[in-house]
Enzyme design. Structure first.
Site, PDB file in Angstrom:
ATOM      1  NE  ARG A  63       1.793   6.053  19.206  1.00  0.00           N
ATOM      2  CZ  ARG A  63       2.922   5.524  18.807  1.00  0.00           C
ATOM      3  NH1 ARG A  63       3.953   5.498  19.605  1.00  0.00           N
ATOM      4  NH2 ARG A  63       3.057   5.015  17.604  1.00  0.00           N
ATOM      5  CE  LYS A 172       5.063  -5.783   2.456  1.00  0.00           C
ATOM      6  NZ  LYS A 172       5.122  -4.374   2.044  1.00  0.00           N
ATOM      7  CG  ASP A 201       1.651 -10.034  -0.037  1.00  0.00           C
ATOM      8  OD1 ASP A 201       1.244  -9.201  -0.872  1.00  0.00           O
ATOM      9  OD2 ASP A 201       2.796 -10.501  -0.068  1.00  0.00           O
ATOM     10  CG  HIS A 202      -1.366  -4.797  -1.344  1.00  0.00           C
ATOM     11  ND1 HIS A 202      -0.119  -4.539  -0.862  1.00  0.00           N
ATOM     12  CD2 HIS A 202      -1.398  -4.235  -2.575  1.00  0.00           C
ATOM     13  CE1 HIS A 202       0.572  -3.844  -1.751  1.00  0.00           C
ATOM     14  NE2 HIS A 202      -0.179  -3.650  -2.807  1.00  0.00           N
ATOM     15  CD  GLU A 240       6.914   0.339  -5.675  1.00  0.00           C
ATOM     16  OE1 GLU A 240       6.014   1.109  -5.325  1.00  0.00           O
ATOM     17  OE2 GLU A 240       7.681  -0.230  -4.884  1.00  0.00           O
ATOM     18  CG  ASP A 259       8.533  -2.073   0.911  1.00  0.00           C
ATOM     19  OD1 ASP A 259       7.597  -2.189   1.722  1.00  0.00           O
ATOM     20  OD2 ASP A 259       8.535  -1.235  -0.014  1.00  0.00           O
ATOM     21  CG  HIS A 264       4.254  -7.184  -2.497  1.00  0.00           C
ATOM     22  ND1 HIS A 264       3.279  -7.531  -1.603  1.00  0.00           N
ATOM     23  CD2 HIS A 264       4.509  -5.866  -2.267  1.00  0.00           C
ATOM     24  CE1 HIS A 264       2.948  -6.473  -0.868  1.00  0.00           C
ATOM     25  NE2 HIS A 264       3.689  -5.455  -1.247  1.00  0.00           N
TER      26      HIS A 264
HETATM   27  C1  BG6 Z   1       3.756  -1.975  -0.416  1.00  0.00           C
HETATM   28  C2  BG6 Z   1       5.133  -1.418  -0.187  1.00  0.00           C
HETATM   29  O1  BG6 Z   1       3.582  -3.172   0.277  1.00  0.00           O
HETATM   30  O2  BG6 Z   1       3.582  -2.211  -1.792  1.00  0.00           O
HETATM   31  C3  BG6 Z   1       5.351  -0.164  -0.989  1.00  0.00           C
HETATM   32  O3  BG6 Z   1       5.310  -1.137   1.189  1.00  0.00           O
HETATM   33  C4  BG6 Z   1       5.049  -0.401  -2.440  1.00  0.00           C
HETATM   34  O4  BG6 Z   1       6.684   0.322  -0.846  1.00  0.00           O
HETATM   35  C5  BG6 Z   1       3.684  -1.052  -2.596  1.00  0.00           C
HETATM   36  O5  BG6 Z   1       5.068   0.835  -3.100  1.00  0.00           O
HETATM   37  C6  BG6 Z   1       3.417  -1.470  -4.027  1.00  0.00           C
HETATM   38  O6  BG6 Z   1       2.081  -1.857  -4.141  1.00  0.00           O
HETATM   39  P1  BG6 Z   1       1.322  -1.728  -5.513  1.00  0.00           P
HETATM   40  O7  BG6 Z   1      -0.014  -2.355  -5.247  1.00  0.00           O
HETATM   41  O8  BG6 Z   1       1.253  -0.275  -5.826  1.00  0.00           O
HETATM   42  O9  BG6 Z   1       2.146  -2.476  -6.511  1.00  0.00           O
END
Ligand code: BG6
Length: 515
Positions: A63, A172, A201-202, A240, A259, A264
């Site tokens: 946008r 996600k 999902d990274h 985290e 989240d 994850h």
């Molecule tokens: C993301 C979440 O998918 O993963 C974040 O939205 C989180 O809140 C993050 O901080 C954590 O990813 P990583 O790779 O730093 O463990």
């Protein structure tokens, strides 16, 4: 005379195969944080490593009323600032900037898609990308359905030629509960085939996460003991130290379960608990992975209070710095009941895992950033040493898969302390990724974008997979919503979560690992 550098034999074969088919990558939500922090650095790295195809271009769509040059500046800044960039090369950046474009428009406005299509067609010809397109949808999930419909109506989803492809990557969380995930799947599948949809999902792109599979299925030594006969319990921690990082609006709507746990953490649990797939192709691998989630015993509404714990951080200090509580973060309601911490006790109802508790926890503002899976093996059934003194304060017989930040695997086992008496102490056998392979990890986004370019869906979620994960967490979210009176905050920032989480394990005679 130049001194020959020692060669690290473990580095052999670390090369990824590049993508060969030309492609145009169009990012929806291109002015957002994810694009700058993760996607653009990953794209630059792919080009720099020679893994992106020769014929390649990137188009941002959002946008924001940005010019192409503004978007190129976003790329330039991202490359300058990101810690994920391995080699900074000004000529290469210039070359990439020439292939980067930007179109501004409202995601709901049909006219914007007409403009987008005209630009994509023009760039397709200019860069000879053969009509191949990947749409990376990095917007809130509530927009995915409408975006897909509009892409369809504007003719952008239909492949240009019989042998060109159109694929879509979606971020996600995929939906916000089971009903919305189902609706979303139905909306996407109205216009796309499942083999065009890449639900990202990274975590699955992380090297250490993929190594769980190699550890289990490329070795003969672990598999025989990877079951209820030898495993006492499993702990999965995704901790985290960061707070919200300016994402108050997003997090208020999301919370820790949507989240991190639904995606994850459950991915980690699936990989550690799945049966060996016949092959590592997308169907076999995902079939087995999803079976695990489907075999997790559902938590009924009446069990939620007993099997789960929720928490929210108050003010405290992390790594010596005072930090505010969740309710004092920007864009957070002063009486918010969004959980920033959750712990679940889960069991898998199948032959391999019957009776083995899986304890999962995740939280923001924990004392440190650490993701770990700990397989706690059973103790020796009988100790033949009469007068032994046992010093194992951190436990023993545990295999710790350290996903991050100290990537590696540690086996803790008992050893005899040298000396005349029988003193037993836990020692560690330690494998570190960095030291062994000496290679810097590629970011997970790099790997996953590359896989999508190559048409490999193995490390992406399938429709039934995301639905199974929502089906598991849905009753918990609903029940927490029903019981809105909750004494938040219930843990100080910089601590390991609420006292109730300790109780969750203590009642089984166990403790969370000290990480
Ligand atoms: C993301 C979440 O998918 O993963 C974040 O939205 C989180 O809140 C993050 O901080 C954590 O990813 P990583 O790779 O730093 O463990």
């Amino acid at each position: 005379m130049a001194v020959a550098q020692p060669v690290n034999p473990f580095r052999e074969g670390l090369q990824l195969e590049g993508a060969t088919q030309p492609v145009q990558l169009c990012i929806f939500g291109a002015s957002g944080d994810l694009t700058k922090r993760k996607l653009l650095p990953a794209i630059y790295n792919l080009v720099q490593a020679g893994l992106a195809p020769q014929a390649f271009s990137v188009v941002g769509f959002a946008r924001n009323d940005m010019s192409e040059d503004d978007f190129r500046k976003v790329l330039t800044d991202a490359v300058a600032e990101s810690s994920e960039i391995r080699v900074r090369d000004a000529d290469l950046l210039k070359h990439l900037c020439e292939r980067v474009d930007y179109v501004s428009g409202d995601f709901h406005d049909p006219a914007a898609y007409v403009g987008l299509k005209a630009r994509l067609d023009e760039l397709d010809k200019r860069y000879a990308t053969s009509g191949n397109r990947i749409f990376y949808i990095a917007t809130p999930a509530s927009l995915y359905g409408d975006i897909t419909a509009k892409l369809h109506e504007s003719g952008l989803i239909k492949p240009e030629h019989p042998d060109s492809f159109v694929r879509m990557i979606v971020e996600k969380p995929f939906g916000r509960d089971l009903a919305s995930a189902k609706k979303l799947n139905a909306e996407l599948l109205t216009y796309l085939n499942e083999d065009q949809i890449y639900r990202i999902d990274h975590y699955l792109g992380k090297e250490t996460v993929q190594n769980i599979l190699v550890l289990r299925f490329a070795n003969g030594v672990f598999e025989p003991i990877w079951n209820r006969r030898y495993v006492d319990s499993v702990q999965i921690t995704v901790a985290e130290s960061l707070g919200l990082e300016g994402r108050g609006n997003f997090y208020e709507e999301t919370g820790v379960v949507r989240d991190v746990i639904q995606n994850h953490a459950l991915q980690l649990m699936s990989l550690v608990a799945m049966e060996p797939p016949t092959s590592f192709d997308a169907r076999d691998f995902r079939d087995e992975k999803i079976r695990v989630v489907e075999a997790i015993r559902p938590i009924t509404p009446s069990e939620v209070a007993r099997e789960t714990v929720r928490g929210q951080y108050g003010p405290g200090s992390v790594a010596g710095e005072r930090v505010v509580g969740y309710r004092q973060e920007p864009n957070v309601a002063p009486d918010s009941i969004t959980p920033t911490y959750a712990a679940f006790h889960l069991v898998i109802d199948n032959w391999r895992w019957a009776g083995v508790p899986f304890y999962i926890r995740s939280g923001k503002r924990m004392p440190k950033r650490v993701t770990e899976i700990a397989m706690q093996f059973k103790e020796a059934p009988h100790l033949p040493f009469r007068k032994a003194s046992i010093e194992t304060p951190k436990g023993s017989n545990v295999l710790s898969l350290q996903i991050q930040p100290d990537e590696g695997i540690v086996l803790r086992f008992n050893a005899k302390v040298p000396g005349p008496s029988m003193r037993i102490r836990a020692v560690e056998m330690d494998f570190g990724y960095g030291e062994t392979f000496g290679a810097e990890d590629a970011s997970p986004y790099e790997r996953l974008i590359l896989d999508c370019m190559k048409g490999d869906q193995t490390l992406f979620d399938r429709a039934d997979g995301v639905e199974a994960a929502w089906a598991l967490v849905d009753p918990v979210l609903t029940q927490w919503d029903v019981q809105r009176t909750v004494a938040f905050p219930n843990y100080d920032a910089g601590t390991w979560g609420p006292a109730d989480a300790d109780e969750l394990l203590a009642r089984d005679g166990r403790m969370w690992r000290r990480l």
